[in-house]
Design an enzyme around this catalytic site. Structure first.
Site: not given
Ligand code: AHR
Length: 529
Positions: A207, A333
């Site tokens: 991110e 994710e």
């Molecule tokens: O999964 C939780 C968080 O969500 C992670 O650390 C981040 O990459 C995302 O914003």
């Protein structure tokens, strides 16, 4: 060539994309559905391989995700294998987890790998500034993670620190893990591991548009080119480098990253969480994991269905720069992100997991399978005790979530061959929220059998399907179903098997047709032989 399944997905996505007119479109689609009962499984036109890494997981130093969830230490009273919880290891091995991403997430761009090697007693205690401000003992470091991945039979995907460390740190970490000889290999051996580990995937930060450094797309692409240069595996060994990808619909991020750094990377991430939104009648927030109305449920399902549109759009951009589809679109994710359980630390992201979440996972998996040519890895967030987890623990107790069971039912999909599946276009609507009622996917598994998954998100009515089988001479069908009394039903420590798969005997094959009623709010997985 557009395969029939892709055509169907495109039409469904179109209805959602039309925004204000989506409901009108879906009403048309519904009218069609009443007459359009044709459903076909095309076993004679196999598609892409469904990379097993589509079923990968994510374990971050966050809340009880690692400490307490995976790692209790060798001196714990909780039964363990060299410090790893025995119950959790066994459950994950049974699931055939193909890959684990670690150490973050946002934690990755604050993590300095040297903190986590050497004798545990000598490792520095830091503050986990991103997640709850709690102490980070560093007792779970590189050796503990790489050995854990080996123990559960999974590949390792390590995310490097781009946001707050130098390229040389990343270069040395990769060497420490993979080098057969040299000073870093000797240091590794001194710390207990002579043989290099396998490191098939490495993330160039996480991110970068947010917690990884708040970078603009151009800056992130430049930095990715630079850092990726120093991810150097030993001679003859391949490490796939995965760039930090877009935040959901931010297609400009993918465009710039592909244009500027596409040649330096093997994959680009995409993060998309389904947030149910404000629970009807409840205070503002992401929405409760367990208390929600049917409208909340429909909103959640409509939002998760957006994954189809996102993959279509990001893939189209990637096709422009990489028509041969060398670069993997890694949804590293995804999952449902609700409010934390009442009374728990807001920085620990601990949430319960209901039948709704298992159905949501199945909808997403079907979408990933339909995009299998470009999407070759996804990581549900997260593995244990965090967000949409597979497993919840409380002290020595452990429970498998409905999402665990959904993943288990899809095991035959791992490295299978996708088979196009046309389904009738029926829609589930509540207020302005709409999503396909029944979605599915099919594969010819490595076992030679054909496996069909059908998920009916409609919580009120079953859907009858008659699926013509082309190129398939199956005579027998057996299967399993995951459902429960209510979509809100969960597994908890008092009732750990409230939501669990049971045998499904409601399908028949006759005259080349597979017939069944997919019950309301259910995932059905069938084996055809
Ligand atoms: O999964 C939780 C968080 O969500 C992670 O650390 C981040 O990459 C995302 O914003």
């Amino acid at each position: 060539m557009i395969r029939p399944a892709s055509r169907w997905m495109t039409r469904c996505a179109m209805a959602l994309l039309l925004g204000g007119s989506a409901l009108a479109s879906s009403a048309n689609a519904q009218d069609q559905a009443q007459t359009d009962t044709a459903a076909t499984l095309h076993a004679d036109t196999p598609g892409a391989t469904v990379d097993r890494h589509i079923f990968s997981q994510f374990a971050e130093h966050l809340g009880y995700g690692i400490y307490g969830g995976i790692w209790v230490g060798p001196n714990s009273k909780i039964p363990n294998i060299k410090g790893y919880r025995k119950d959790v290891v066994e459950a994950l091995r049974a699931l055939h987890v193909p890959l684990v991403r670690w150490p973050g997430g946002c934690f990755a761009d604050e993590y300095h790998w040297r903190d986590g090697i050497g004798p545990r007693a000598n490792r520095p205690v830091r503050i986990n500034t991103h997640w709850g401000g709690v102490t980070e003992p560093n007792s779970f470091g590189t050796h503990e993670f790489m050995d854990f991945a080996e123990l559960i039979g999974a590949d390792a995907y390590v995310s490097g620190n781009v946001g707050s460390d130098a390229p040389s740190a990343m270069e040395e970490w990769v060497q420490y893990i993979t080098a057969p000889e040299g000073a870093l290999a000797q240091e590794r051996a001194k710390n207990g591991r002579k043989e290099p580990w396998k490191l098939p995937y490495f993330g160039i930060g996480n991110e970068l548009w947010g917690c990884g450094g708040n970078m603009r797309p151009d800056d992130a692409a430049g930095i990715t080119r630079r850092y990726a240069t120093f991810v150097k595996p030993p001679y003859g060994v391949k490490i796939q480098k995965v760039a930090s990808g877009a935040n959901g619909p931010d297609t400009n991020w993918t465009e710039v990253m592909m244009r500027e750094a596409g040649k330096q990377i093997d994959g680009i991430g995409l993060h998309y969480y389904t947030t149910p939104g404000e629970t009807s009648g409840a205070p503002k927030g992401r929405g409760s994991a367990t208390t929600f109305t049917e409208v909340d449920y429909a909103r959640t399902m409509a939002k998760t269905w957006r994954m189809e549109e996102l993959l279509t759009k990001h893939s189209a951009i990637m096709d422009k720069y990489d028509p041969a589809r060398r670069v993997n679109l890694a949804v590293d994710e995804w999952g449902i992100w609700t409010d934390v359980e009442p009374g728990t630390n807001p920085g620990f992201l601990y949430q319960q997991n209901s039948l709704r979440d298992a159905l949501l996972a199945a909808v997403n998996i079907n979408i990933f399978v339909h995009h299998a040519e470009r999407v070759r890895m996804t990581n549900i967030a997260q593995m244990v005790n965090v967000l949409q987890s597979m497993i919840l623990t409380d002290g020595a107790k452990m429970v498998l979530t409905p999402t665990y069971h959904a993943f288990d039912m899809y095991r035959p999909w791992q490295d299978g061959t996708a088979l196009p599946l046309d389904l009738p276009k029926t829609w589930y609507n509540r207020e302005e929220w709409t999503a396909p009622a029944v979605t599915g996917s099919a594969v010819r598994g490595k076992d030679g059998a054909v496996h069909v998954a059908l998920v009916n998100i409609d919580p009120t009515q079953p859907h009858h399907l008659e699926i013509a089988l082309t190129g398939l001479n199956a005579a027998q069908v057996s299967g399993r179903i995951l459902t429960a009394g209510r979509v809100q039903d969960v597994n908890d420590f008092a009732t750990p098997a409230r939501v669990a798969p049971v045998a499904f005997t409601g399908a028949t094959i006759r005259d080349g047709k597979l017939s069944l009623d997919v019950p309301a709010k259910a995932l059905v997985v069938l084996d055809l032989r």
